[in-house]
Scaffold this active site. Structure first.
Site, mmCIF file in Angstrom:
data_model
loop_
_atom_site.group_PDB
_atom_site.id
_atom_site.type_symbol
_atom_site.label_atom_id
_atom_site.label_comp_id
_atom_site.label_asym_id
_atom_site.label_seq_id
_atom_site.Cartn_x
_atom_site.Cartn_y
_atom_site.Cartn_z
ATOM 1 C CG HIS A 133 -5.918 -17.031 -70.540
ATOM 2 N ND1 HIS A 133 -6.299 -15.780 -70.971
ATOM 3 C CD2 HIS A 133 -6.908 -17.893 -70.909
ATOM 4 C CE1 HIS A 133 -7.463 -15.867 -71.597
ATOM 5 N NE2 HIS A 133 -7.865 -17.159 -71.563
ATOM 6 C CB CYS A 134 -8.265 -17.297 -65.083
ATOM 7 S SG CYS A 134 -9.526 -18.175 -64.150
ATOM 8 N N PRO A 135 -9.344 -19.525 -67.579
ATOM 9 C CG PRO A 135 -9.556 -21.839 -67.752
ATOM 10 C CD PRO A 135 -8.644 -20.769 -67.243
#
Length: 714
Positions: A133-135
């Site tokens: 999950h890439c912020p």
């Protein structure tokens, strides 16, 4: 604001992506505004074009990685979840290229995760080929958007490198103007680019290695295939080509569903029963027939809900408003309808309880016992080929006979055993109330019931009402159509057959022929009923036949029989217009002494002969003397005589008969069923002596088969 909405719109979720977008767009804008014009003049006009193309590529991949579906699996619905028990194992193992790969049960999405799938704790979804999950893009990186994320990293690294490099070049060309605005802004953009270059370049290099090895970030971090073989790798070149050049994966969420409406009719559901006609096809005793009857849904449900032990409900009254076609037919039987509907009809036997009452016509099918017995006799006028065939082919409504044909009794009508002794009083009271309704026209002369075409089939037609009621047994042919047939020529009766039942109308006609017209004040003589030997064995009947032959061989020289008195098939029913019938058991008659008077205990003979054939017993009155007046019968009402006959007051003539007299009466009618000759088919000729005239007032004892002794008055 709901909790779910508040969780979805958290500001913290959008801080990283907002910062990344601001730094990306802001730094690039400053680069194009302050640095690119000097580079286009001093270096080449292609520098700003190159940076613009790279920047657009970065923005495109950034947008795709941010807003594209990563490959989220939809959650299982409740009905799908029911198939998997909560006690199911946590892992399931599948084999991929010979290597065992575990699939873990996802408690949130309620299914086993496919290989390389993982549940994202931030997005709360299971993502196919989950990477991380890439912020910075505020999205999960999975199978569907990993390509754009990887290209974003590559393009961003190139863009940062270009911005930093071309900025450094501008500073080198303008060393004299370091205090100027353009040089200062360029140096600030270079600092920002340099700060983001290290992490972005490192992340890009990491993903280049993962793509080359065919792994995901999740697999690499968790060490899933550490020290083992990765079953999902296809080589460096194939892995890179798969990520960059393969077709996009399908989307599982938001797919348009085409709903198809399919009407399913399971076999265990019964169709609704409407108030229309129901076609019933029955097969009984090898005879098929299709019948139509109007039957409501409610009546069918009541029939199905009844048990075999429950008593049947009383027959309903006919609904004239519903069956409008029956009004004209009901006008012919108004008297008997009014007298019978006020009383309770006899109960239906249990074995016929579930048989629907069909009739010869659809209009009269819904009538109860009394009305259908009078309005649906049309089929009884059809003459069968022969009596023998009709005896072998029982009615298609009758109960099937289980006896082999070689062991059947020669008597007819044994499919329905009926005891006239036990039910005589009840049927007599019903029939006497109907007596006035039968007199619709002049009575015709009928010699024997066997001479008409309604001999056996008319009796079988009575069972179409669904039960053997007393009316249907005692009145097999009392319809208006039956009267019209009587006026025609009478065929010769078949040998060896006499119907065990006779209608009240036939009895009235025969009584009118037998007896002369009585005076208005004179009492009416009693006519006994015929004898049925259905329940006797063949040996007893044979012994009685031998005794009958002896009686015929020695006729008395005295009284001669009148022409109209030779019929032995007469059954005197209460509706015949003469003596009422009161039945008593043979035990009561045997226990009654001779000394008792008729007033003290009236004992009526159950069987007998016409007055001309009856022997003079000890208690029988003389022919010439009038019978003593014993009072009106309580069970029966008086009725009118046929046209032309003066009305007589009906009285109960009940002479005392001893058991010997009863045996005498039985002997006179011993050949009424299934014998070679019928003694009741036609009256004897003028020169022929009567068949069963008594010779004297004595009594003879005859020993039968099995040690049975019969007392016969001769």
């Amino acid at each position: 604001m709901p909790a779910e909405s508040a969780k979805r719109f958290k500001p913290s979720k959008y801080v990283p992506v907002s910062a990344a977008a601001i730094f990306l767009v802001g730094a690039t804008t400053l680069f194009f505004a302050f640095t690119c014009p000097g580079l286009s003049l001093s270096v080449s006009p292609a520098v700003p074009v190159y940076n613009a193309v790279v920047f657009l590529f970065v923005l495109a991949n950034f947008s795709m990685a941010t807003f594209m579906d990563p490959g989220v699996f939809p959650r299982a619905e409740e009905d799908e979840d029911k198939e998997d028990d909560f006690r199911a194992p946590l892992y399931k193992t599948v084999e991929i290229k010979g290597i065992q790969v575990r699939m873990k049960w996802c408690a949130t999405c309620r299914f086993y995760r496919p290989p390389r799938c993982s549940h994202c704790s931030v997005c709360d979804n299971c993502v196919e080929e989950f990477d991380h999950h890439c912020p910075w893009v505020n999205n999960c990186i999975g199978r569907r958007n990993y390509r754009y994320f990887f290209l974003f990293l590559l393009s961003l690294t190139a863009h940062i490198t270009g911005v930093f490099g071309f900025g450094l070049l501008y500073v080198l060309y303008h060393m004299e103007e370091l205090s100027g605005v353009r040089t200062a802004v360029t140096m600030a953009v270079m600092c920002v680019a340099g700060l983001f270059f290290i992490p972005v370049a490192g992340l890009t290099g990491f993903h280049v290695v993962l793509v080359a090895r065919g792994r995901t970030t999740n697999e690499q971090v968790t060490g899933k295939f550490r020290g083992g073989v990765n079953p999902f790798t296809n080589g460096c070149c194939n892995n890179v080509s798969r990520v960059l050049c393969s077709s996009p994966a399908p989307r599982y969420l938001g797919r348009p569903k085409k709903e198809k409406t399919i009407v399913i009719r399971p076999p265990f559901l019964r169709p609704e029963v409407s108030d229309g006609q129901i076609t019933v096809k029955i097969m009984d005793n090898g005879i098929q027939g299709e019948l139509r009857r109007t039957k409501s849904k409610g009546s069918l449900e009541v029939t199905e809900s009844q048990s075999a032990d429950a008593e049947p409900p009383p027959p309903p009254k006919p609904d004239l408003s519903r069956y409008t076609g029956l009004r004209t037919h009901l006008s012919l039987a108004t008297n008997e309808e009014s007298s019978l509907l006020g009383k309770d009809s006899p109960p239906t036997p249990t074995m016929y309880k579930y048989r629907p009452g069909y009739s010869s016509s659809s209009a009269s099918a819904a009538m109860p016992h009394s009305s259908s017995a009078k309005l649906s006799r049309g089929d009884s006028l059809k003459e069968p080929p022969s009596i023998a065939e009709s005896s072998r082919q029982p009615s298609y409504r009758s109960e099937p006979s289980l006896e082999p044909e070689s062991f059947r009794s020669p008597t007819l009508g044994k499919g329905f055993p009926f005891d006239p002794l036990s039910s005589g009083s009840r049927s007599s009271s019903l029939k006497s109330a109907q007596g006035t309704g039968f007199e619709l026209g002049p009575l015709q002369s009928i010699r024997s019931e066997g001479t008409t075409s309604t001999s056996y089939k008319s009796l079988a037609n009575q069972t179409r009402n669904g039960s053997l009621s007393y009316d249907s047994l005692l009145t097999p042919s009392d319809s208006p159509d039956f009267e019209s047939v009587q006026a025609g020529p009478e065929p010769e009766p078949p040998l060896g057959y006499t119907s065990p039942f006779l209608s009240a109308r036939l009895a009235q006609q025969r009584e009118a022929e037998r007896h002369p017209r009585l005076a208005p004040g004179g009492p009416a003589p009693r006519e006994p009923s015929p004898v049925r030997y259905d329940n006797l064995s063949r040996h007893i009947v044979a012994s009685l036949q031998e005794r009958e032959k002896l009686l015929r061989q020695s006729p008395p020289p005295g009284r001669e029989e009148e022409p109209g008195l030779g019929d032995s098939g007469v059954q005197c029913t209460p509706g015949s217009g003469h003596a009422p019938r009161t039945s008593s058991s043979s035990d009561d008659s045997k226990r009654s002494p001779l000394g008792k008077t008729p007033l003290a205990r009236p004992v009526a003979p159950r069987f007998g002969k016409p007055d001309g054939l009856r022997g003079r017993g000890l208690a029988s009155p003389e022919p010439g003397l009038p019978a003593p007046y014993l009072g009106r019968s309580v069970s029966y009402s008086s009725q009118k005589a046929p046209p032309g006959v003066p009305e007589t007051e009906e009285v109960a003539l009940q002479p005392l008969l001893t058991p010997k007299d009863e045996v005498q009466l039985k002997t006179a009618y011993s050949k009424s069923n299934g014998q070679p000759k019928s003694i009741g088919s036609a009256p004897p000729g003028p020169g022929q002596p009567p068949l069963s005239s008594p010779t004297r007032g004595g009594v003879k004892k005859v020993s039968g088969v099995g040690g049975t002794t019969y007392e016969i008055s001769v």
